[in-house]
Scaffold this motif. Structure first.
Motif, PDB file in Angstrom:
ATOM      1  N   UNK A  83       0.921  -1.177   0.085  1.00  0.00           N
ATOM      2  CA  UNK A  83       0.128   0.047   0.066  1.00  0.00           C
ATOM      3  C   UNK A  83       0.874   1.240  -0.145  1.00  0.00           C
ATOM      4  N   UNK A  84       0.898   2.018  -1.155  1.00  0.00           N
ATOM      5  CA  UNK A  84       1.551   3.249  -1.244  1.00  0.00           C
ATOM      6  C   UNK A  84       0.653   4.596  -1.190  1.00  0.00           C
ATOM      7  N   UNK A  85       0.616   5.330  -0.095  1.00  0.00           N
ATOM      8  CA  UNK A  85      -0.303   6.378   0.259  1.00  0.00           C
ATOM      9  C   UNK A  85      -1.645   6.032  -0.256  1.00  0.00           C
ATOM     10  N   UNK A  86      -2.060   4.968   0.347  1.00  0.00           N
ATOM     11  CA  UNK A  86      -3.563   4.508   0.110  1.00  0.00           C
ATOM     12  C   UNK A  86      -3.954   3.681  -0.984  1.00  0.00           C
ATOM     13  N   UNK A  87      -2.906   3.714  -1.780  1.00  0.00           N
ATOM     14  CA  UNK A  87      -3.215   2.885  -3.136  1.00  0.00           C
ATOM     15  C   UNK A  87      -2.495   1.477  -2.988  1.00  0.00           C
ATOM     16  N   UNK A  88      -3.481   0.574  -3.075  1.00  0.00           N
ATOM     17  CA  UNK A  88      -3.245  -0.995  -2.815  1.00  0.00           C
ATOM     18  C   UNK A  88      -2.765  -1.861  -4.093  1.00  0.00           C
ATOM     19  N   UNK A  89      -1.706  -2.362  -4.129  1.00  0.00           N
ATOM     20  CA  UNK A  89      -1.124  -3.075  -5.136  1.00  0.00           C
ATOM     21  C   UNK A  89      -1.075  -4.485  -4.498  1.00  0.00           C
ATOM     22  N   UNK A  90      -2.121  -5.190  -5.152  1.00  0.00           N
ATOM     23  CA  UNK A  90      -2.427  -6.690  -4.538  1.00  0.00           C
ATOM     24  C   UNK A  90      -1.582  -7.733  -5.511  1.00  0.00           C
ATOM     25  N   UNK A  91      -1.162  -8.837  -4.863  1.00  0.00           N
ATOM     26  CA  UNK A  91      -0.317  -9.840  -5.648  1.00  0.00           C
ATOM     27  C   UNK A  91       0.775  -9.216  -6.135  1.00  0.00           C
ATOM     28  N   UNK A  92       1.581  -8.709  -5.465  1.00  0.00           N
ATOM     29  CA  UNK A  92       2.965  -8.295  -6.007  1.00  0.00           C
ATOM     30  C   UNK A  92       3.710  -9.484  -5.513  1.00  0.00           C
ATOM     31  N   UNK A  93       4.683 -10.298  -6.587  1.00  0.00           N
ATOM     32  CA  UNK A  93       5.195 -11.363  -6.069  1.00  0.00           C
ATOM     33  C   UNK A  93       6.368 -10.922  -4.889  1.00  0.00           C
ATOM     34  N   UNK A  94       6.658 -11.935  -4.087  1.00  0.00           N
ATOM     35  CA  UNK A  94       7.552 -11.400  -2.815  1.00  0.00           C
ATOM     36  C   UNK A  94       9.053 -11.243  -3.491  1.00  0.00           C
ATOM     37  N   UNK A  95       9.333 -11.638  -4.412  1.00  0.00           N
ATOM     38  CA  UNK A  95      10.572 -11.453  -4.956  1.00  0.00           C
ATOM     39  C   UNK A  95      10.569  -9.879  -5.337  1.00  0.00           C
ATOM     40  N   UNK A  96       9.602  -9.376  -6.073  1.00  0.00           N
ATOM     41  CA  UNK A  96       9.587  -8.092  -6.570  1.00  0.00           C
ATOM     42  C   UNK A  96       9.313  -6.923  -5.327  1.00  0.00           C
ATOM     43  N   UNK A  97       9.362  -7.268  -4.299  1.00  0.00           N
ATOM     44  CA  UNK A  97       9.102  -6.421  -3.123  1.00  0.00           C
ATOM     45  C   UNK A  97      10.252  -5.184  -3.096  1.00  0.00           C
ATOM     46  N   UNK A  98      11.472  -5.807  -2.851  1.00  0.00           N
ATOM     47  CA  UNK A  98      12.483  -4.803  -2.663  1.00  0.00           C
ATOM     48  C   UNK A  98      12.517  -3.738  -3.901  1.00  0.00           C
ATOM     49  N   UNK A  99      12.630  -4.478  -5.138  1.00  0.00           N
ATOM     50  CA  UNK A  99      12.732  -3.532  -6.317  1.00  0.00           C
ATOM     51  C   UNK A  99      11.396  -2.615  -6.299  1.00  0.00           C
ATOM     52  N   UNK A 100      10.354  -2.927  -6.123  1.00  0.00           N
ATOM     53  CA  UNK A 100       9.137  -2.271  -5.943  1.00  0.00           C
ATOM     54  C   UNK A 100       9.368  -0.922  -4.996  1.00  0.00           C
ATOM     55  N   UNK A 101       9.787  -1.246  -3.649  1.00  0.00           N
ATOM     56  CA  UNK A 101       9.975  -0.265  -2.879  1.00  0.00           C
ATOM     57  C   UNK A 101      11.237   0.827  -3.291  1.00  0.00           C
ATOM     58  N   UNK A 102      12.220   0.412  -3.821  1.00  0.00           N
ATOM     59  CA  UNK A 102      13.291   1.264  -4.372  1.00  0.00           C
ATOM     60  C   UNK A 102      12.900   2.066  -5.509  1.00  0.00           C
ATOM     61  N   UNK A 103      11.858   1.622  -6.536  1.00  0.00           N
ATOM     62  CA  UNK A 103      11.222   2.312  -7.229  1.00  0.00           C
ATOM     63  C   UNK A 103      10.352   3.632  -6.928  1.00  0.00           C
ATOM     64  N   UNK A 104       9.636   2.966  -5.625  1.00  0.00           N
ATOM     65  CA  UNK A 104       8.791   4.414  -5.125  1.00  0.00           C
ATOM     66  C   UNK A 104       9.784   5.458  -4.502  1.00  0.00           C
TER      67      UNK A 104
END
Length: 150
Positions: A83-104
């Motif tokens: 959840x980024x500032x109230x926007x929910x991203x469901x079903x993100x693969x666990x392996x992609x979480x660090x790259x997702x956070x770095x992108x944000x």
């Protein structure tokens, strides 16, 4: 692009802590361990800790300080809800979480709007050809407003 493998919930939490340290963010972690504690195990019998296959499910909820407000719920089934500032991203693969956070946190995430049908979408591009996109609706927070692209 393939991301480094995160086979367990604990390895994903460790990777999130590394991203938080990289961006100097506070981290709060809540662990739920056992079939009777995890959110997707609503059919588990009372006081049943193990899954039928004998495994011990582990779920974690991670809150990151700073702006934007970000939380990550890591599920035992190898996926996560971010959840980024109230926007929910469901079903993100666990392996992609660090790259997702770095992108944000590195400023790559952006908001795109449309007149018809009216609305905004938050896009989070990851290395390679992977992009996550979720609808925001019509109201934007200050952080989301600062990420709008024409």
């Amino acid at each position: 692009m393939t991301h480094p493998s995160l086979p367990t919930t604990e390895s994903a939490v460790t990777a999130i802590r590394a991203v938080a340290a990289e961006y100097r963010l506070a981290v709060s972690v809540t662990d739920d361990i056992g079939a009777d504690q995890t959110s997707r195990r609503t059919s588990a019998a009372l006081f049943t800790v193990l899954d039928p296959d004998g495994s011990l499910p582990h779920e974690a909820f991670v809150e990151l300080g700073g702006s934007p407000a970000v939380s990550v719920r890591i599920f035992p089934e190898d996926d996560a809800k971010i959840t980024v500032d109230g926007v929910e991203f469901e079903d993100v693969p666990r392996d992609s979480v660090p790259a997702f956070l770095r992108s944000v946190y590195s400023g790559l995430a952006f908001v795109k709007g449309r007149f018809f049908p009216p609305g905004y979408w938050l896009s989070v591009p990851l290395p390679g050809d992977e992009t996550y996109r979720e609808s925001i609706g019509l109201s934007l927070t200050p952080w989301l407003s600062g990420r709008v692209r024409p």
